[in-house]
Design a protein around this motif. Structure first.
Motif, PDB file in Angstrom:
ATOM      1  N   ASP A 387       0.855  -1.218  -0.043  1.00 10.91           N
ATOM      2  CA  ASP A 387      -0.021  -0.006  -0.124  1.00 10.91           C
ATOM      3  C   ASP A 387       0.929   1.163  -0.042  1.00 10.91           C
ATOM      4  O   ASP A 387       1.339   1.361   0.974  1.00 10.91           O
ATOM      5  N   LEU A 388       0.878   1.869  -1.050  1.00 15.34           N
ATOM      6  CA  LEU A 388       1.833   3.121  -1.342  1.00 15.34           C
ATOM      7  C   LEU A 388       1.396   4.208  -2.127  1.00 15.34           C
ATOM      8  O   LEU A 388       0.319   3.924  -2.803  1.00 15.34           O
ATOM      9  N   VAL A 389       1.646   5.501  -1.587  1.00 11.45           N
ATOM     10  CA  VAL A 389       1.139   6.668  -2.181  1.00 11.45           C
ATOM     11  C   VAL A 389       2.518   7.377  -2.663  1.00 11.45           C
ATOM     12  O   VAL A 389       3.613   7.727  -1.830  1.00 11.45           O
ATOM     13  N   THR A 425      -1.673   6.136  -6.189  1.00 11.00           N
ATOM     14  CA  THR A 425      -2.055   5.294  -5.150  1.00 11.00           C
ATOM     15  C   THR A 425      -2.061   3.798  -5.526  1.00 11.00           C
ATOM     16  O   THR A 425      -2.714   3.472  -6.336  1.00 11.00           O
ATOM     17  N   PHE A 426      -1.184   2.986  -4.613  1.00 10.19           N
ATOM     18  CA  PHE A 426      -1.115   1.687  -4.991  1.00 10.19           C
ATOM     19  C   PHE A 426      -1.810   0.928  -3.595  1.00 10.19           C
ATOM     20  O   PHE A 426      -1.627   1.172  -2.633  1.00 10.19           O
ATOM     21  N   VAL A 432      -4.725   2.223  -7.643  1.00 10.08           N
ATOM     22  CA  VAL A 432      -6.004   2.304  -7.771  1.00 10.08           C
ATOM     23  C   VAL A 432      -6.297   4.009  -8.013  1.00 10.08           C
ATOM     24  O   VAL A 432      -7.530   4.389  -8.158  1.00 10.08           O
ATOM     25  N   PHE A 433      -5.309   4.842  -8.064  1.00  8.67           N
ATOM     26  CA  PHE A 433      -5.254   6.121  -8.567  1.00  8.67           C
ATOM     27  C   PHE A 433      -4.166   6.673  -9.214  1.00  8.67           C
ATOM     28  O   PHE A 433      -2.915   6.422  -8.953  1.00  8.67           O
ATOM     29  N   ASP A 434      -4.282   7.154 -10.211  1.00  7.32           N
ATOM     30  CA  ASP A 434      -3.166   7.731 -11.426  1.00  7.32           C
ATOM     31  C   ASP A 434      -3.560   9.074 -11.995  1.00  7.32           C
ATOM     32  O   ASP A 434      -4.377   9.062 -12.623  1.00  7.32           O
TER      33      ASP A 434
END
Length: 441
Positions: A387-389, A425-426, A432-434
């Motif tokens: 889980d990474l931002v 966002t991973f 899940v967000f790009d």
């Protein structure tokens, strides 16, 4: 040559103790390897994070997504999209304002089934403590609630009653026996009810009058009371959304005595004041209310020093129509789950030189440890969920209504400029967000 699902190269990793340059390799949703240089490894997908900081996926332990029953206020789909856009990969949904509230197994199952279907990110559910549901607490614990939530003053929702002192004490004995945690909205029901009536009778619509009708000493009184109950019952307690360091003082003293207590504040108490409430009106109304600038400054000192354990958005959305009209009658809740990281970066990192590690602690390590998720969540470490931002600290943007993923696009932060933009966002290695859009959109 090792083959991974994803390799993220050249990023600055924000850990709870330091910021370091490193590469991250991901396989089957987990962080498989962290090293200074993984150029000898291959990935099915390669991400170049040069110039970006990589935060652990944030944990927002305090949101109200209101589904089932009040999904027109906010739903799990729209709420979780907003979180992904804001760098949050795990949320804990409160037992209200959904209808029915999550106060028994049937209600839990109903909400959980909806969340399984609709949530874009990981989640856990809070259970509720209300008069009359003591026999449901064990079932809720067995369902897997992250903890229990009680209101010491009126919640504003008819189907979620405030817990009187006898209910609180009995519930805390039970929760302690189950090994759970009780989160409390700590304002004195007597003080807020009586002062609120005086303000209402005078029809005083000023922001200062509203703030003074729910004074800081109301929070202090309730916190002192719940800490006494915690000492007597040995129940773990989490005090949510404090608005002043004056509320923090008895909590620090309780920790020194060995009472198991943690404390949360919210981005609105770190970025907005009662003067903003006067200008913005109902869109910035919440409970406890916004305070003076000095309180904001002192809260930042407490966050940076480590005396605040967690930061939760307390995203409490409503229909747009409920935020119009008089200040006293309008819904009391702020929509803010998409912008928490932006506020921490702009108001904390940029304006107050707050170390980035504080964000990793208050929205990663600390909530993961407090609520039993540290084996999977909360930090950038091998074998944990990927889980990474990815954030560009230097990119500035002005928040516009159309940027918001909320069902009802309203926020007191619209029109403000922030430095630090979420780029990707991973969740468990999956994007899940790009670049300004959720995936899938």
């Amino acid at each position: 040559m090792a083959l991974y699902d994803v390799i993220i190269r050249n990023g600055m990793l924000v850990k709870e103790e330091e910021v370091v340059k490193a590469d991250i390799a991901i396989i089957e949703g987990k962080i498989a390897k962290i090293a200074a240089d993984l150029s000898d490894a291959a990935g099915k997908e390669m991400v170049d994070a040069k110039g970006l900081h990589i935060f652990p996926g944030l944990i927002d332990s305090h949101v109200h997504f209101n589904e089932p029953g009040r999904g027109d206020w906010e739903g799990i789909e729209t709420g979780s999209k907003a979180l992904a856009a804001g760098g949050v990969t795990t949320f804990f949904d409160m037992p209200l304002n959904s209808h029915p509230p999550t106060i028994n197994k049937d209600a839990f199952d109903l909400k959980n089934n909806i969340a399984k279907e609709k949530s874009l990110v990981d989640y856990r559910l809070w259970g509720g403590v209300v008069p009359g549901n003591m026999d449901d607490l064990e079932d809720l614990m067995n369902c897997g609630v992250i903890g229990f939530k009680a209101f010491m003053s009126g919640s504003g929702i008819e189907d979620f009653e405030a817990a009187d002192d006898h209910t609180l004490f009995a519930a805390m004995e039970k929760i302690a026996s189950l090994g759970g945690v009780l989160a409390v909205h700590a304002e004195s029901d007597v003080i807020t009810a009586q002062l609120g009536k005086i303000t209402s009778d005078k029809n005083n619509q000023s922001a200062k009058a509203f703030s003074e009708s729910r004074p800081i000493y109301s929070e202090v009184e309730a916190v002192q009371r719940i800490l006494a109950y915690a000492e007597a019952t040995k129940c773990s307690v989490h005090i949510v959304h404090i608005s002043s360091v004056k509320v923090l003082e008895p909590i620090i003293n309780a920790k020194k005595k060995g009472i198991n207590v943690t404390v949360e504040t919210c981005p609105h108490y770190l970025s907005l004041t009662v003067d903003d409430l006067e200008v913005l009106g109902p869109i910035a109304k919440c409970a406890p209310p916004l305070r003076e600038q000095a309180e904001v400054d002192h809260l930042w000192d407490a966050v940076i020093s480590g005396n605040i354990d967690t930061i939760g958005s307390d995203h409490s959305p409503s229909l747009t129509s409920m935020k119009k009209g008089s200040l006293l009658e309008a819904w009391g809740g702020i929509s803010g789950c998409q912008t928490t990281l932006n506020i921490l970066l702009e108001e904390g990192y940029w304006k107050r030189d707050m170390p980035l590690t504080v964000i990793a602690k208050t929205m990663g390590t600390n909530p993961a440890k407090r609520f039993g998720l540290e084996a999977q969540k909360g930090s950038i470490a091998e074998y944990k969920d990927a889980d990474l931002v990815l954030v560009d600290l230097n990119e500035a943007f002005t928040l516009e209504l159309e940027d918001l993923y909320y069902r009802n696009k309203q926020s007191p932060y619209v029109g403000k400029t922030y430095r630090g933009k979420v780029k990707q966002t991973f969740l468990k290695g999956q994007l899940v967000f790009d670049d300004q859009k959720v995936v899938p959109s």
